[in-house]
Every structure is written in C-alpha cells, then in structure tokens.
Enzyme design. Structure first.
Site, PDB file in Angstrom:
ATOM      1  N   CYS A 412       0.808  -1.220   0.000  1.00 49.67           N
ATOM      2  CA  CYS A 412       0.000   0.000   0.000  1.00 49.67           C
ATOM      3  C   CYS A 412       0.841   1.269   0.000  1.00 49.67           C
ATOM      4  O   CYS A 412       0.492   2.250  -0.652  1.00 49.67           O
ATOM      5  CB  CYS A 412      -0.987  -0.002   1.151  1.00 49.67           C
ATOM      6  SG  CYS A 412      -0.234  -0.255   2.749  1.00 49.67           S
ATOM      7  N   HIS A 456      -2.213   0.739   7.148  1.00 50.08           N
ATOM      8  CA  HIS A 456      -2.533   1.021   5.750  1.00 50.08           C
ATOM      9  C   HIS A 456      -2.087   2.435   5.426  1.00 50.08           C
ATOM     10  O   HIS A 456      -1.858   3.245   6.321  1.00 50.08           O
ATOM     11  CB  HIS A 456      -4.049   0.861   5.546  1.00 50.08           C
ATOM     12  CG  HIS A 456      -4.466   0.821   4.115  1.00 50.08           C
ATOM     13  ND1 HIS A 456      -3.880  -0.021   3.211  1.00 50.08           N
ATOM     14  CD2 HIS A 456      -5.433   1.508   3.443  1.00 50.08           C
ATOM     15  CE1 HIS A 456      -4.453   0.157   2.027  1.00 50.08           C
ATOM     16  NE2 HIS A 456      -5.401   1.079   2.139  1.00 50.08           N
ATOM     17  N   ASP A 472      -8.057   5.775  -2.455  1.00 49.59           N
ATOM     18  CA  ASP A 472      -7.225   4.659  -2.005  1.00 49.59           C
ATOM     19  C   ASP A 472      -6.770   3.873  -3.218  1.00 49.59           C
ATOM     20  O   ASP A 472      -7.503   3.043  -3.757  1.00 49.59           O
ATOM     21  CB  ASP A 472      -8.011   3.760  -1.049  1.00 49.59           C
ATOM     22  CG  ASP A 472      -7.103   2.722  -0.403  1.00 49.59           C
ATOM     23  OD1 ASP A 472      -5.931   2.613  -0.842  1.00 49.59           O
ATOM     24  OD2 ASP A 472      -7.558   2.033   0.527  1.00 49.59           O
TER      25      ASP A 472
END
Lengths: 657, 305
Positions: A412, A456, A472
């Site tokens: 991520c 994250h 995202d």
C-alpha cells in the site's frame, strides 16, 4: 507488636527452608531471567545452584568481601550493558542479582524473612513488563508460593508438611481478598500508571510512525499486536470499506521518505453530522496520535484536532487509553484551505522520479479536469499489470519511477506514494494518510479489533469545490484488501502472522474468546482509572468525592474488610471451624427438614436417625447408612479418611427425600 | 454389652423390676470407677439394688447402716489392746472391702460422713496416724433419703461432688409392682444370686472403658454443656472440672455398654442427668426447680455442635 525474641530471629535455617527460599526466588525471578541478557541469567542460576549444592556438600560459602566484589562487578556489567544503573531493565537486573547474592548469606530466620519480603517486591516488578491475565495469574501463584515459604519459616517444632504450608498460605490469601477488593476499588487512582515507568519501558512498543518509506509498513504488517479496539454504540458497525482509521498525515516528500510536519495547526472546526458513536481503547504506542474513523466529529479530552484532521494527545500515549468518539463518515472538509496549505501539498523534490514527472505531464495534457486525471491513474492501476504483495522487490534511487514502470509489485505504501507523486507532478494537491484500514469484528465481545497488521496508507487529493477527498489506490489494485482485509488480498505465499488468515475455525473462535476476555480485563481491571472510580463512587452515593472523602471511605471499608477477615480467623481459633463431615451432615438434615423431619439442635445423630426412619420408613436404609458414616467420621475418629468423607458427601448428594 | 455385663444386668433386673435404665446407669457408674448415690424414699429397693450389684459383680460386700450415733471408728475400724501380745491390734472396720453399702448416709453426723468420704476420694484411710490402703476395686454405694425427711444431715455440695452419679429409683409401675407382689421373697432371691464377674474381670472391663474414643467434636459438645452451666444465670454455680471428667467417664462406660468404642452425644445425654443433677442447684431458691429439672433443661438448651 512484640518483636520476635533474638533467639528466634537468629534461629538457623534448615535445608528445607533454604530449598523453599531458593525455589520461591527463582520462581518469582523466572520471567525476568528469560528477558535478561544471558550473562545475568547465568550468574543468577549459578548462584542459586551453588547455594543448593552447598546444602548437600557443606562447603564454605564465599566470604562477605567476595560477595561485595561480585556485586560491584555485576553493577559494572549492568552499567556496560544498559549504560545506566537505573531505569526498568537495569534496575530490575540489579535487584535480581542482589537477591541472588543475598541467598548466599542467608543463614538465619531473619535473613530468610528478609529474602521472602524482597522476593515479594521482585514479584511486583514483573508488572513493569506485562500486565496481562497470564502474568497476573503467574504472579498470583508466585505470591502464594512466597507466602507459603514465609509461613514455612515460622515453625519452631515439628514440620507439619508442605501441604499444610500451602494450605495455610492459601487461606491467608483468601482472607485477604476482601481487603484487596476494597483497596482496588477505593484506593485513590492517579491518571496513568501508579508510578511513572522509566523511559526505557516504552522502547518495545510498535505502532505507526511519523514517516513512511518503501518497506517501512511491512514490519508492522507482520506484527500480531493489537493497535486498538473499538466498540460501536448499539452495535452499529460500519461496513469494512468505511473503516479508515485516520493516523499520521504525511505531507513532505524527499524523493524516498514521506514525513509528517513537525508543527500542525489545530482547529476547533470539525465536520458536523458525526452521528456514529463508538469507544476506542487504544494500546500504548508512545506516540501522540489518537485514531478515529474518517472524519472525527469531536476530539477526546486532553487532545487537539489538527486542520488535517489528525487527533493528537497532549502527551505520548504510554498507558492504555480509552476515549469516546463520534465520526461523520464521508464528510467533506477543507474546501476553503488557503494557497499556503495547498502549496505544501504540491511540493516535490527536484530531479527525483523524472519518469513519473514526465508521465504526469502527459496525463495533464490528456485530462484537463482534475477528477478525470484521478480516475485515469486509478484505471491505470486497475488495468495494468500491478500486483499487490507484501514482498515487493527493492527499489533504488527513484523508487516511484522504478515502481510505476519496472517492477509494478508493491504494497500500500508504494501505491500511496506513487499516486501522490503523480498527483503533485500533475498539479493536484495531494498528501499521504497513514492509519489502519478494516479490523476484525469479534462477535464474542461485540467490538472491532484492529491490529498492527491492519496498518494502511492511502491518499487525499484536494479538488476544487469538494475539499480533501480520500483516494485509495490500493483499493484499485486489490479491492479485496479494503473489503475483506489484508489476509484475503495477499497471495498465500506471503508471510503473515499466524491466525491472521483464519485458517482454523476452532482456533479462530478460541482466539476471539480469549481476546474478548482480555478486552474485559483491560476495560475493568487495568482500565479502572480515576474517571471510572469516580463513577463507581457516585453509584455508592459519594458524588464529587475528593481525596479526603475517598480516604475516609477507604479506611472505613478497609476496616470492615479486615474485621470480616479477623472475625473469620478468630472463629477458627475458637475451634468452631466447620468439620466437612459436619457440613455435609447439616446439608442432609436440611434436606430432611424440608420434607418435614427437622432435627432438634440437641438431638443426637442416632436418636434423630431412628426417629426419622420411623417417620419415613421408605428412607430408613439411606438415613441409617448416612448416619453411620457421619458418626464414624465425626465421633469414632477411626474412619477419618478422605474416602469415608467422599463417600458421605456422595451419599448425601444422592439423598433425595 | 459384653456377655458378662449382660448377665450381670439381667440378674439384677430380675430382682429390681422395671428399673432397667437405672440399673444400667449403676453398672456404668461402677465401670467408670465412680461411686454411686441412690436417693429415694425408703422401701423402693435401694439396699436391694446395692446388694444385688455387689453380689453379681462377685465383689466382697459390707453394709454400714448410718445412724445419728455412728462414729468414724465404726466405719474405719479400731485398735484394740491385746493382752496376749501386749500391743494394740487393728481391727479393720467394714470399709475394708470392695463394695461398701452406706445405707442412709445422710442420717449420720457430718463427722461420720467425712470418715467415709475420705476413703472415697483417696482409696485409703488414715487411722491413728497410719495410712492403710483399701482393697481394689473399692466402691461406695450410698443410699440417701430425700433431705426433706426428718433426721437427716444433708451432704454438703463438696461431698456430693464425689459421687459420680446419683440415681433415683422411684416407685415401680403397676405391672412391675404386681410382678413383685407375685414373686418370691427378695431376701431369698438375694441369697440365691450367683456372681457373674470377679474383681479381675471388672478391672479389665474398666481398663477397656478407659480406651473408648472421645472425638474432638464430642468434647466440644461436652464443654459446651459445662460452659453453659458456668455462664447461664439459671445455675447457682457451674459444674466443676471433676464433673466434666465424670461426665466423660460415665459417657464412655455408657458407650461401652452399648458395644461401641467411641462416645456419641447420645451417651452424654443418657448419663448427664445422673451425673450432674446432684451437682446443680437453681440460682434462685424460690424457683423450686430441682437439679434434675435443670439437667433436662440443659440438655434441651445446648445444641450439639
């Protein structure tokens, strides 16, 4: 209080007592010994072994000056090891070594008592490291053992056996329970731990940090530690895709590492409409961030909210912290941010990631609208051959370039970083947000458990008329990460902490149950803070109790607890301690009494048996058998064995008049 | 009960009709090495009982009729000048035997009473400066008329305390009395009695009674009883430690006669009236309660722990 006569104080200890003392000491020190450097554990174990060997072989123990020399040498060693003699680790090491050395000069009862009491002190230091249920249970057993050891030192005549010692200690501990409860509930609480933990106590805490570079989140993902737990009011748990727990917001990029600004402007202007209510119990992480769902509608006490919607505690979170929160999911904010703020979120280092910059310029040419550009990049991530993995290849001097055009395998942080760089290069204000995404719903405890493994990173872009909008990019690459959690998003070959994948249903359930027990323990035992104490006291009718009231209440209740204990103990002394056979027989009499055959207080067992048998001929056999067993146990004294008692209790349990 | 004791009891029951409980108590008293006091109006068989016990146990037996002019020498014996040897020669009195029946002991003066009482306590007598041992076993079975009768010197409490038990015979019930009237002459029957035991056998039984187990729980009960008499305002004075011992000994004998080797609360309850009634007196004279009533009250009040 009368002092022990000197003769008793200087009474030499026998081997048995030294065995007990050594064992109790090792028992109490064991958790420390497992944590300490090998040379300290070895030294302590060696000293204990030497003491035990000496009992057998009767060689002369080292002289005092030698012991002093060893102590000084050990202190030197600790100084070298920890660079200090103070603090948690160094201090405890010193204590353990000193106690071990004390073992070598423990000869009299007085020495033994001293060692026993110091052992209790050593025991408490274990809580500096861990305050979990298993630790507490272990400490309880240790305390029991230490108490039994101290009791063992008190015998002057014959030794009644270890069972007696253990039993006595158990009785003492049970008698102390009321006092313990009173002290726990009423002793004035202070905010935070009772004593300030030394600085180094927080060294091992894991959590998000104020910077991010490729690979920095990976370590967190491998950690099974709990970050926090959240309990939603009325069980209104939001959907997984909305569970973005906002943490540090990273603005500044040096071509490789993203960092959070040192100074952040605080604001009172939080999004309205925060109707999602929940309680967060945050594990200590030694940083100031308090996590909340995007976007917080209020700020917890002793904390500030910043303009970029971070919640910062006044002081680093060093003990478990519980706070009530409300959030407005999907709220918009920051539409009127000024140019200075936006300028900072456009800054990129010169001559880094040139290919990305060129690509961004090309995108800008194709898409005039910011929104189109954002979706173009997301589409790119979605459709091109990008892979979401925990084990991406190492990246070189221009990490974003290499990631976007060569490796295309990332985690991520790679996606967030690359996306933000592209946005900034294309002239759209953007910043990286780190935090946690998702969490595991614990159906047993009814809360969401968020682990470090849920860490994250995502992106916020500033769009005209909309303000800051969450994007995202990871969700574009791997929608499963956001919808079903990290375990389902990663290829099975990637290493993850045990259980995160949830392969074994049975284990999974046990684990969730255990976690909800831990949660209750944290809430009600460890989390019993001044606030809760105040609430508890107001239930008792002492609202707004100051420390004076609290002291009086404490003294009164403690006095009552001690009186109860003393009453029980004195009843024991008077010899009216209940014989188990008699207790069982009383149950038997109550059963008969309920069926209309009450026993007179002055009615002997045989007389009663024959009367009861006359009144209830159907039960005559059982009544006679039970009476014979009881009489044998209580008056004959010859069948006072455990079996006879068990038989009596069994018969009485089975007796159904 | 051992077969020998059974035989003894049966034989006595054959003479004193309808008084099995009292006879059992009397035997228990002797098994517990205690002296026995039988109190009742004349003519209910006190003397016959004492005689029957002594004969059935195979013991030597002497009877002393206590009167107001009885002298200590009549009990203990006297030294008489012997002209042949030219010295004094001791003629032992009736006390030198196994069983002394002190008939109507409260008719004698305190001086004569105390001569017997020394023998009871010490198992020895001192006559003219010389101490003489009494035979073993040595029992006193005293009978006494109720103190309200004319011409009695009631025994002081200190002396009553030396009797392990006091029993009252009471009138026989109609059936027993009819049997008595129909039956043989009691004196003839006494003549025909056979010894069922001897001194050695009795001593052995007494030793076994000593071995009967009294558990802590039982002693708790016994002490609770004794303490109640010491604390409760209903009693003029509490029971002495000698009374506690007597209670335990009596209960042991009672348990032994029931073929048990341990004492139960029931044993204590069975012997308690006989053991303590003569040692207790009500706190207020006007209450009019007898020692027996007090003993019953005590048993009802004290719970078995």
């Amino acid at each position: 209080m009368k002092r022990l006569p000197t003769a008793l104080n200087s009474h030499p200890l026998v081997s048995r007592e030294i065995h007990w003392l050594t064992a109790a000491f090792l028992f109490a020190a064991a958790p420390h010994l497992l944590r300490m450097p090998l040379w300290i554990s070895g030294l302590v174990a060696g000293i204990a072994a030497m003491r035990l060997l000496q009992l057998r072989l009767r060689f002369a123990l080292p002289r005092k000056w030698l012991l002093a020399l060893v102590a000084v040498a050990a202190a030197g060693g600790i100084l070298l090891q920890y660079r200090t003699l103070f603090g948690r680790d160094a201090g405890v090491s010193m204590l353990v070594i000193m106690l071990a050395l004390k073992l070598l000069e423990t000869h009299t009862r007085r020495d033994g008592m001293l060692l026993g009491f110091l052992g209790c002190f050593l025991l408490v230091t274990n809580f500096l490291h861990s305050q979990t249920i298993p630790t507490a249970l272990y400490m309880l057993i240790c305390a029991w053992f230490l108490l039994a050891t101290l009791i063992g030192l008190q015998y002057t005549g014959t030794w009644p056996g270890w069972r007696h010692q253990i039993q006595r200690a158990g009785v003492l501990m049970v008698q102390a329970v009321p006092l313990m409860a009173v002290l726990f509930l009423l002793f004035p609480r202070v905010q935070g731990p009772l004593w300030g933990l030394p600085q180094d106590a927080y060294a091992g805490l894991t959590g998000l940090s104020d910077n991010m570079s490729p690979g920095s989140l990976n370590n967190l993902i491998l950690s099974y530690d709990v970050a926090f737990r959240a309990e939603f009011k009325d069980g209104r748990t939001p959907e997984a895709k909305d569970l973005y727990w906002r943490g540090p917001v990273l603005w500044d990029y040096d071509g490789r590492t993203w960092t959070a600004p040192r100074l952040t402007q605080s604001t009172e202007d939080l999004p309205a409409g925060g109707d999602l209510e929940y309680t967060v119990t945050l594990e200590p992480h030694n940083k100031r961030w308090l996590f909340a769902l995007e976007f917080p509608g209020q700020k917890p006490p002793r904390a500030i909210a910043t303009r970029d919607m971070q919640l910062l505690s006044f002081t680093p979170v060093r003990s478990r912290l519980r706070y009530e929160m409300t959030s407005a999911i999907g709220a918009a904010y920051g539409a009127d941010d000024d140019r200075m703020v936006l300028a900072r979120s456009l800054r990129l280092p010169a001559d880094s990631n040139p290919r990305a910059a060129a690509f961004a310029a090309e995108l800008r040419n194709r898409h005039r609208e910011d929104r189109d550009l954002v979706s173009a990049v997301l589409t790119l991530f979605r459709n091109e051959n990008f892979v979401y993995t925990l084990t991406p290849p190492l990246l070189g001097q221009h990490p974003v370039d290499e990631f976007l055009f060569d490796t295309r395998r990332g985690f991520c942080e790679h996606y967030a970083s690359a996306f933000t760089v592209l946005m900034r290069a294309a002239g759209i204000p953007a910043r990286v947000v780190t935090g946690y995404q998702g969490g595991e719903v614990n159906p047993v405890g009814g809360y969401i458990l968020v682990r470090q493994a849920d860490a994250h990173a995502w992106v916020e872009v500033w769009l005209e008329n909309a303000g800051w909008v969450r994007v995202d990019p990871t969700a574009a690459v791997s929608p499963a990460r956001v919808e079903r959690g990290i375990a389902s998003a990663l290829p099975r070959s990637d290493p993850l902490p045990m259980f995160v994948r949830g392969d074994f249903a049975m284990l999974q359930r046990m684990r969730l149950t255990w976690d909800s027990i831990t949660y209750s323990w944290n809430q009600w035992v460890l989390g019993y803070n001044p606030e809760r104490q105040r609430r508890f006291l107001s239930h008792l009718g002492f609202s707004e109790a100051g420390w004076q009231t609290l002291s009086v209440v404490l003294v009164v209740f403690a006095g009552m607890a001690v009186l109860i204990g003393a009453g029980l103990a004195l009843r024991d002394l008077r010899g009216v301690r209940r014989d188990p056979a008699k207790l069982a027989y009383d149950r038997f009499c109550r059963k008969l009494s309920r069926r209309g055959v009450p026993r007179g207080a002055a009615e002997g067992p045989r007389v009663f048996a024959s009367r009861a048998a006359r009144q209830r001929p159907d039960l005559a056999a059982a009544i006679n058998d039970i009476t014979t067993l009881y009489v044998g146990l209580r008056y004959a004294g010859d069948s006072g064995t455990a079996e006879a008692l068990q038989q009596l209790e069994r018969r009485i349990r089975a007796f159904k008049p | 009960m051992s077969s020998q004791l059974n035989a003894v009891a049966e034989q006595i029951n054959g003479i004193i009709l309808g008084k099995a409980h009292q006879i059992r108590l009397a035997i228990a008293c002797l098994l517990a090495r205690g002296h026995l006091l039988i109190e009742d109006v004349p003519g209910v068989g006190k003397t016959t009982l004492a005689h029957a016990i002594a004969t059935s146990l195979g013991l030597r037996f002497q009877r002393i009729q206590f009167t107001s002019d009885l002298l200590p020498a009549d009990i203990l014996g006297i030294s008489v000048y012997n002209r042949d040897t030219g010295g004094f020669e001791f003629h032992p009195g009736p006390v030198f035997t196994n069983v002394v029946l002190a008939d109507e002991v409260n008719r004698a003066t305190p001086r004569a009473q105390s001569a017997l009482l020394e023998a009871m306590e010490e198992n020895q007598v001192t006559i003219e400066g010389e101490t003489r041992q009494l035979p073993v076993p040595f029992f006193v079975i005293a009978t006494q008329n109720p103190s309200y009768q004319i011409g009695t010197f009631p025994l002081p409490e200190s002396q009553l305390d030396r009797f392990l038990m006091r029993i009252e015979l009471g009138y026989p019930d109609a059936e027993a009395e009819r049997a008595l009237l129909n039956g043989d002459n009691r004196r003839d029957m006494l003549q025909r009695l056979q010894p069922r035991l001897d001194a050695g056998g009795l001593a052995a039984l007494q030793l076994e009674v000593q071995q009967v187990h009294a558990s802590a729980a039982l002693l708790d009960y016994l002490q609770a009883l004794v303490n109640t008499t010491r604390r409760s305002p209903a009693f003029a004075h509490g029971l002495s430690p000698r009374a506690s011992l007597a209670l335990l000994q009596g209960a042991r004998a009672w348990a032994y006669m029931d073929d048990r080797r341990h004492v139960l609360p029931e044993d204590i309850q069975a012997v308690l009236p006989a053991v303590v009634a003569h040692r207790l007196s009500p706190a207020s004279e006007t209450a009019g309660t007898s020692g027996t009533a007090l003993a019953t009250q005590l048993l009802e009040e004290v719970a078995i722990p």
